[in-house]
Design a protein around this motif. Structure first.
Motif, PDB file in Angstrom:
ATOM      1  N   GLN A  89      -3.312  -5.402 -14.266  1.00  0.00           N
ATOM      2  CA  GLN A  89      -4.532  -4.777 -13.772  1.00  0.00           C
ATOM      3  C   GLN A  89      -3.838  -3.509 -12.618  1.00  0.00           C
ATOM      4  N   ARG A  90      -2.822  -3.974 -11.942  1.00  0.00           N
ATOM      5  CA  ARG A  90      -2.259  -3.067 -10.831  1.00  0.00           C
ATOM      6  C   ARG A  90      -1.570  -2.079 -11.638  1.00  0.00           C
ATOM      7  N   MET A  91      -0.966  -2.215 -12.617  1.00  0.00           N
ATOM      8  CA  MET A  91      -0.272  -1.327 -13.355  1.00  0.00           C
ATOM      9  C   MET A  91      -1.390  -0.089 -13.762  1.00  0.00           C
ATOM     10  N   VAL A 118     -16.497   0.803  -7.592  1.00  0.00           N
ATOM     11  CA  VAL A 118     -15.998   0.470  -6.117  1.00  0.00           C
ATOM     12  C   VAL A 118     -14.585   0.122  -6.353  1.00  0.00           C
ATOM     13  N   THR A 119     -14.116  -0.476  -7.403  1.00  0.00           N
ATOM     14  CA  THR A 119     -12.536  -0.725  -7.678  1.00  0.00           C
ATOM     15  C   THR A 119     -11.741   0.608  -7.597  1.00  0.00           C
ATOM     16  N   LEU A 120     -12.445   1.558  -8.379  1.00  0.00           N
ATOM     17  CA  LEU A 120     -11.418   2.636  -8.268  1.00  0.00           C
ATOM     18  C   LEU A 120     -11.559   3.473  -6.984  1.00  0.00           C
ATOM     19  N   TRP A 121     -12.875   3.087  -6.112  1.00  0.00           N
ATOM     20  CA  TRP A 121     -12.631   3.883  -4.798  1.00  0.00           C
ATOM     21  C   TRP A 121     -11.807   3.046  -3.791  1.00  0.00           C
ATOM     22  N   GLN A 122     -11.826   1.713  -3.974  1.00  0.00           N
ATOM     23  CA  GLN A 122     -10.837   1.079  -3.109  1.00  0.00           C
ATOM     24  C   GLN A 122      -9.275   1.593  -3.440  1.00  0.00           C
ATOM     25  N   THR A 123      -9.136   1.503  -4.621  1.00  0.00           N
ATOM     26  CA  THR A 123      -7.615   2.202  -4.913  1.00  0.00           C
ATOM     27  C   THR A 123      -7.239   3.472  -4.445  1.00  0.00           C
ATOM     28  N   LEU A 124      -8.504   4.477  -4.284  1.00  0.00           N
ATOM     29  CA  LEU A 124      -8.291   5.840  -3.901  1.00  0.00           C
ATOM     30  C   LEU A 124      -8.300   5.729  -2.339  1.00  0.00           C
ATOM     31  N   ARG A 125      -9.056   4.900  -1.736  1.00  0.00           N
ATOM     32  CA  ARG A 125      -8.974   4.860  -0.333  1.00  0.00           C
ATOM     33  C   ARG A 125      -7.434   4.377   0.263  1.00  0.00           C
ATOM     34  N   ARG A 126      -6.947   3.475  -0.535  1.00  0.00           N
ATOM     35  CA  ARG A 126      -5.709   2.807  -0.254  1.00  0.00           C
ATOM     36  C   ARG A 126      -4.411   3.648  -0.549  1.00  0.00           C
ATOM     37  N   ALA A 127      -4.643   4.788  -1.257  1.00  0.00           N
ATOM     38  CA  ALA A 127      -3.741   5.759  -1.581  1.00  0.00           C
ATOM     39  C   ALA A 127      -3.170   6.504  -0.470  1.00  0.00           C
ATOM     40  N   PRO A 128      -1.843   6.736  -0.366  1.00  0.00           N
ATOM     41  CA  PRO A 128      -1.225   7.642   0.712  1.00  0.00           C
ATOM     42  C   PRO A 128      -2.105   9.103   0.727  1.00  0.00           C
ATOM     43  N   ARG A 129      -2.263   9.418   1.874  1.00  0.00           N
ATOM     44  CA  ARG A 129      -2.810  10.759   2.036  1.00  0.00           C
ATOM     45  C   ARG A 129      -1.768  11.915   1.854  1.00  0.00           C
ATOM     46  N   PRO A 130      -1.716  13.123   1.700  1.00  0.00           N
ATOM     47  CA  PRO A 130      -0.751  14.125   1.599  1.00  0.00           C
ATOM     48  C   PRO A 130       0.035  14.094   3.016  1.00  0.00           C
ATOM     49  N   VAL A 165      -8.250 -10.676  -4.572  1.00  0.00           N
ATOM     50  CA  VAL A 165      -8.490  -9.993  -5.698  1.00  0.00           C
ATOM     51  C   VAL A 165      -9.725  -9.064  -5.441  1.00  0.00           C
ATOM     52  N   GLU A 166     -10.543  -9.535  -5.134  1.00  0.00           N
ATOM     53  CA  GLU A 166     -11.924  -8.964  -4.502  1.00  0.00           C
ATOM     54  C   GLU A 166     -11.969  -7.889  -3.341  1.00  0.00           C
ATOM     55  N   GLU A 167     -11.030  -8.129  -2.580  1.00  0.00           N
ATOM     56  CA  GLU A 167     -10.573  -7.298  -1.582  1.00  0.00           C
ATOM     57  C   GLU A 167      -9.677  -6.134  -2.188  1.00  0.00           C
ATOM     58  N   GLY A 168      -9.094  -6.235  -3.236  1.00  0.00           N
ATOM     59  CA  GLY A 168      -8.281  -5.173  -3.820  1.00  0.00           C
ATOM     60  C   GLY A 168      -6.819  -5.307  -3.379  1.00  0.00           C
ATOM     61  N   ALA A 169      -6.530  -6.514  -2.803  1.00  0.00           N
ATOM     62  CA  ALA A 169      -5.218  -6.523  -2.345  1.00  0.00           C
ATOM     63  C   ALA A 169      -4.306  -7.454  -3.476  1.00  0.00           C
ATOM     64  N   LEU A 170      -3.999  -6.612  -4.350  1.00  0.00           N
ATOM     65  CA  LEU A 170      -3.350  -7.441  -5.547  1.00  0.00           C
ATOM     66  C   LEU A 170      -1.977  -7.741  -5.409  1.00  0.00           C
ATOM     67  N   GLU A 171      -1.498  -7.109  -4.748  1.00  0.00           N
ATOM     68  CA  GLU A 171       0.030  -7.404  -4.234  1.00  0.00           C
ATOM     69  C   GLU A 171      -0.142  -8.820  -3.840  1.00  0.00           C
ATOM     70  N   GLN A 172      -0.904  -9.195  -2.801  1.00  0.00           N
ATOM     71  CA  GLN A 172      -0.867 -10.455  -2.246  1.00  0.00           C
ATOM     72  C   GLN A 172      -1.418 -11.606  -3.197  1.00  0.00           C
TER      73      GLN A 172
END
Length: 456
Positions: A338-340, A425-437, A303-310
């Motif tokens: 939280q994931r939603m 940081v939580t939002l930043w992790q989400t945006l960094r994991r988001a697929p690029r164009p 969770v701390e690493e942002g790996a919510l699926e795992q």
């Protein structure tokens, strides 16, 4: 003339006296025996408490049928006497309300446990004009969809209130003649039978025993479950001395970090075998709790690493293996919400108040730290020095309490402090994991791009 009186002896007097002595001896011995039994009972009560507990069950609204381990025990509110220690399944059924189910762990030394159910009403669709009693088709479709998803992921009868059988029964409460719901019940029943039989074949007596008990509690008329329980009990009795060996294997697996994996060679598996052979084994129970704690700590690290699926998958797995701990499923639900929320974030960036520490000094510059997919930007007011760090130039970062340390690919370290940094940081992790164009980079860009560094 001398008159002689002959007195006849009364033999009855001596016999009566002997009887009295014998009677007193018997009374004294009986009193001693009663005192000894009472003393033994008191000693047993102090050292070994009764192996039976009590459950006080209430429902809102009252009047629900209460079932304990597949057996109807009364109508709420009610008190269930003489409940054996261990894990039990309580179900509350009320016309017009969804079926409620809960796993209850009755342990020694506890006070009578109060169990309450707040039943959820069935939200029926409004009937069409000139029609009464129509089935709420939307709710039925929703429940059947959830039942199919739960069956697919292996949640057949656990965790409580979120399994395939639960949703199928909810449909049957709305529409008793619903054939897909009946078919789902049959699928669940057959899946449990297959699981129990396969476990028995490979020697996993703990899984076979618990599965047969689940079958008997959910499907009381299933004859295979009762015969299976008897057969597994005979096998366990024949291998009673194996508990020590399984405990040694469990301790070795635990020391090696094999808590839940690989299958049939982990600490949880071996501890289940120990408890199947010797129910209530204190050392095995304590180690089982420690296994749950270690795996839960790993899930929280994800969770701390942002790996919510795992983390969600691990929590749902724990909820199946440790159904007595209701907090596991609750935590999984929290993470799913939280994931939603992360997926529905409309903002592409967030700015939080922060202070930047100047390298080499203890002075700080107050300003705003902006988190976005392109990187970090620190804006300082009154014309003070600002800072912009591109995502590809960031090699790692560390968030400790209210302090964020960012290391660039050149080795420079920047530190920021603030109370709302975790949100950014939580939002930043989400945006960094988001697929690029989906625009393929040129060969020159591909060769010059920095590798995707993982956070520290």
């Amino acid at each position: 003339m001398t008159t002689t009186y002959l007195a006849r002896r009364q033999p009855g007097f001596a016999l009566t006296r002997r009887e009295k002595v014998t009677r007193w001896i018997a009374v004294i011995l009986g009193f001693c025996l009663v005192a000894a039994l009472v003393s033994a009972g008191i000693l047993l009560y102090i050292r070994y408490p009764s192996a039976l507990g009590k459950l006080d069950v209430v429902t809102t609204p009252p009047g629900a049928e209460i079932w304990l381990d597949g057996r109807r025990v009364g109508t709420s509110p009610c008190t269930i006497e003489r409940v054996g220690f261990g894990l039990h399944t309580l179900r509350a059924a009320h016309a017009g309300f969804l079926l409620a189910e809960r796993e209850i762990l009755v342990e020694s030394g506890e006070q009578p446990e109060a169990v309450s159910f707040v039943l959820q009403p069935i939200k029926a669709d409004p009937p069409p004009a000139r029609t009464s009693g129509s089935a709420p088709t939307e709710r039925i479709a929703e429940f059947m969809q959830r039942a199919a998803e739960a069956f697919q992921r292996g949640d057949w009868v656990t965790p409580a209130n979120d399994n395939a059988l639960y949703y199928a029964d909810a449909v049957l409460l709305i529409q008793p003649d619903n054939e897909p719901a009946r078919a789902m019940r049959t699928r669940v029943q057959n899946a449990l039978v297959r699981q129990a039989e396969l476990a028995a074949v490979r020697g996993d007596l703990a899984t076979a025993q618990s599965t047969y008990h689940l079958l008997l509690s959910r499907f009381p008329s299933d004859e295979r479950s009762q015969s299976g329980i008897t057969r597994i009990a005979d096998l366990i009795d024949a291998n009673r001395g194996q508990a020590t060996r399984f405990l040694a294997l469990a301790e070795a697996a635990f020391a090696a970090g094999r808590y839940l994996d690989p299958p049939h060679n982990n600490a949880y598996f071996y501890l289940s075998q120990v408890l199947a052979h010797e129910r209530g084994h204190p050392q095995a129970q304590a180690l089982r709790v420690e296994v749950r704690r270690r795996v839960q700590a790993q899930a929280e690290a994800w969770v701390e690493e942002g790996a919510l699926e795992q983390a969600i998958g691990e929590y749902r797995r724990l909820a199946r293996l440790f159904p007595e701990d209701r907090t596991l499923l609750y935590r999984a639900g929290q993470l799913e919400r939280q994931r939603m929320a992360d997926r529905s974030l409309a903002a592409s960036a967030v700015s939080v108040p922060a202070a930047r520490q100047t390298p080499g000094t203890r002075s700080e510059t107050t300003g705003t730290l902006r988190f976005s997919a392109t990187g970090l930007v620190f804006a300082a007011p009154r014309g003070a020095e600002s800072l912009s760090l591109a995502t590809e130039d960031i090699a790692g970062w560390r968030l400790l309490r209210n302090e964020l340390s960012v290391t660039t690919t050149t080795g420079a370290v920047y530190r920021f402090t603030g109370r709302d940094l975790k949100h950014g940081v939580t939002l930043w992790q989400t945006l960094r994991r988001a697929p690029r164009p989906a625009s393929p980079p040129s060969e020159q860009e591909s060769s010059s791009a920095h590798p995707n560094h993982q956070p520290e």
